[in-house]
Design an enzyme around this catalytic site. Structure first.
Site, mmCIF file in Angstrom:
data_model
loop_
_atom_site.group_PDB
_atom_site.id
_atom_site.type_symbol
_atom_site.label_atom_id
_atom_site.label_comp_id
_atom_site.label_asym_id
_atom_site.label_seq_id
_atom_site.Cartn_x
_atom_site.Cartn_y
_atom_site.Cartn_z
ATOM 1 N N GLY A 118 49.025 44.633 34.378
ATOM 2 C CA GLY A 118 47.976 45.209 35.142
ATOM 3 C C GLY A 118 48.295 45.794 36.522
ATOM 4 N N ASP A 182 51.610 38.194 42.683
ATOM 5 C CA ASP A 182 50.861 38.206 42.247
ATOM 6 C C ASP A 182 51.366 36.631 41.982
ATOM 7 O OD1 ASP A 182 48.163 38.281 40.808
ATOM 8 O OD2 ASP A 182 48.564 39.099 39.027
ATOM 9 N N CYS A 235 45.666 33.947 41.098
ATOM 10 C CA CYS A 235 44.015 33.527 39.716
ATOM 11 C C CYS A 235 43.321 32.435 40.362
ATOM 12 C CB CYS A 235 43.941 34.306 38.857
ATOM 13 S SG CYS A 235 45.517 33.759 37.590
#
Length: 436
Positions: A118, A182, A235
């Site tokens: 992504g 990430d 996240c």
């Protein structure tokens, strides 16, 4: 949804009077989003012809557009437009890094923990074919999924690697203008979207994730050139993995400064939980690296040139590299010698078996309208048939061609005496019985 008691206690202490609103957010279904792949199509054009209803824009917390839209469609990955790489399904909060990376120089970019792709596809859209993007994933299976998404979205200036952060930091010290980390995390922000993660949550797992993130950040820092940027994201809501992790990093790396950070909560932002921070390196040089050592095969190059005369309007620009297994790649300008396990390098052109050249699916997916002489535009019904692996009638002279939904490539076919033989890889075909 039953959430861990210790998790709820932590969140209540952190949020105080906001905690009831946070808890109520779990009564709502997860938000779905997509990003238009502007490497292939403009947002306006996509919205005019979207195959399902598309909602409002997803905005970065400061109000900037990040190329995303809310959607309600449950099977958005089953449309021909998705197979053509016109959009990427992405959780709305996960797009928030786009507001930070948009501010950074992107001549040399590393996405360090990139699967499933992504954020790599977001970076590639921002780069618009310029510069070099190295997209890495340490897990082999996830690296293959990443490579497939790079292929589907038609990214030409990317190498997909399967290495550890330590290997890349050692290989590319002070090299990248932008490193995106990430990092793997405890996933607290995704409990609503991925409830299977709930039983695995524990205070101990948060601590283990924080230790792993600390090492990843140290390796990422070593790869950032002087004046470059490091974007860190997770996240999760855990401060040990977010704000405290960044403060601890800055205490170890005084050459970096925090420019901006954002914490997204589902009761304040229409999306799941996410954290992102932008750090800038003040000091240090910007090292060079050896250029990619292009190996050539005279026979293979001649075979490709013969194919290309019939297939392309103009020959593609770039160095053609021949791998030992017979595959040919179009190497992006400026690609350095990578010297770690590499799954994809620029665009795979095809394979030469010593006699003939056979084009690769990736070649078709990298095309834009008008680049291919032999392009067959399919109706939606014909596109569905092609995606199911069927042959189609055609009125074109014998030879290789690209086929697509309108002007947007779906894959390759070969015209043989009025029949369009389907060359879509079997693993990418839709299964009739499931409607995929």
């Amino acid at each position: 949804m039953k959430l861990p008691e210790e998790f709820l206690k932590r969140m209540q202490e952190r949020l105080g009077k906001d905690f009831p609103a946070f808890l109520r957010s779990y009564e709502n279904p997860p938000c779905k989003g997509l990003r238009v792949n502007t490497l292939k199509i403009g947002a306006e054009e996509f919205l005019k012809n979207a195959p399902f209803p598309v909602g409002g824009k997803i905005l970065f917390p400061e109000g900037e557009e990040i190329g995303g839209f809310y959607v309600g469609e449950d099977k958005a990955g089953g449309y021909a437009e998705h197979f053509a790489g016109l959009y990427y399904m992405q959780e709305p909060s996960a797009m928030c890094v786009g507001g930070l990376t948009a501010q950074c120089k992107k001549e040399r970019v590393l996405d360090l923990c990139a699967a499933p792709g992504g954020k790599t596809t977001l970076l590639a859209a921002q780069m618009q074919g310029t510069g070099v993007l190295i997209s890495n994933e340490i897990d082999g299976g996830r690296a293959r999924i990443l490579s497939q998404n790079v292929e589907r979205t038609g990214i030409k200036n990317c190498a997909v690697t399967n290495a550890s952060p330590a290997q890349l930091a050692e290989r590319f010290p002070e090299y990248f203008d932008l490193v995106l980390a990430d990092a793997p995390c405890s996933g607290e922000g995704m409990f609503k979207k991925e409830p299977e993660a709930i039983p695995h949550w524990s205070e101990n797992n948060v601590a283990l994730c924080a230790a792993r993130q600390r090492e990843i950040l140290d390796r990422a820092a070593a790869a950032v050139a002087g004046g470059g940027h490091l974007v860190y994201s997770t996240c999760t809501f855990a401060e040990e993995e977010d704000e405290w992790q960044v403060r601890d990093f800055l205490s170890r790396h005084p050459e970096f400064e925090l420019k901006e950070e954002h914490k997204l909560y589902p009761h304040r932002f229409r999306g799941e939980g996410h954290y992102c921070a932008l750090l800038k390196k003040r000091d240090g040089g910007r090292r060079s690296a050896k250029p990619y050592p292009v190996k050539r095969s005279a026979k293979a190059n001649r075979a490709f040139a013969d194919f290309a005369k019939d297939f392309f309007v103009t020959m593609p620009q770039g160095e053609i590299a021949a791998l030992d297994d017979g595959r040919l790649y179009l190497v992006p300008a400026g690609m350095p010698a990578i010297e770690v396990r590499t799954l994809r390098l620029g665009v795979e052109l095809g394979e030469f078996d010593g006699k003939i050249f056979k084009p690769a699916h990736a070649l078709a997916m990298s095309l834009k309208g008008g680049e291919c002489k032999r392009f067959i535009s399919l109706s939606r019904e014909e596109a569905e048939r092609y995606l199911h692996g069927e042959t189609l009638p055609c009125e074109i002279s014998n030879g290789w061609c690209a086929v697509g939904l309108g002007d947007y490539p779906l894959g390759l076919a070969k015209a043989v005496n009025g029949t369009l033989k389907n060359h879509l890889p079997k693993g990418l075909r839709k299964l009739k019985q499931t409607g995929r």
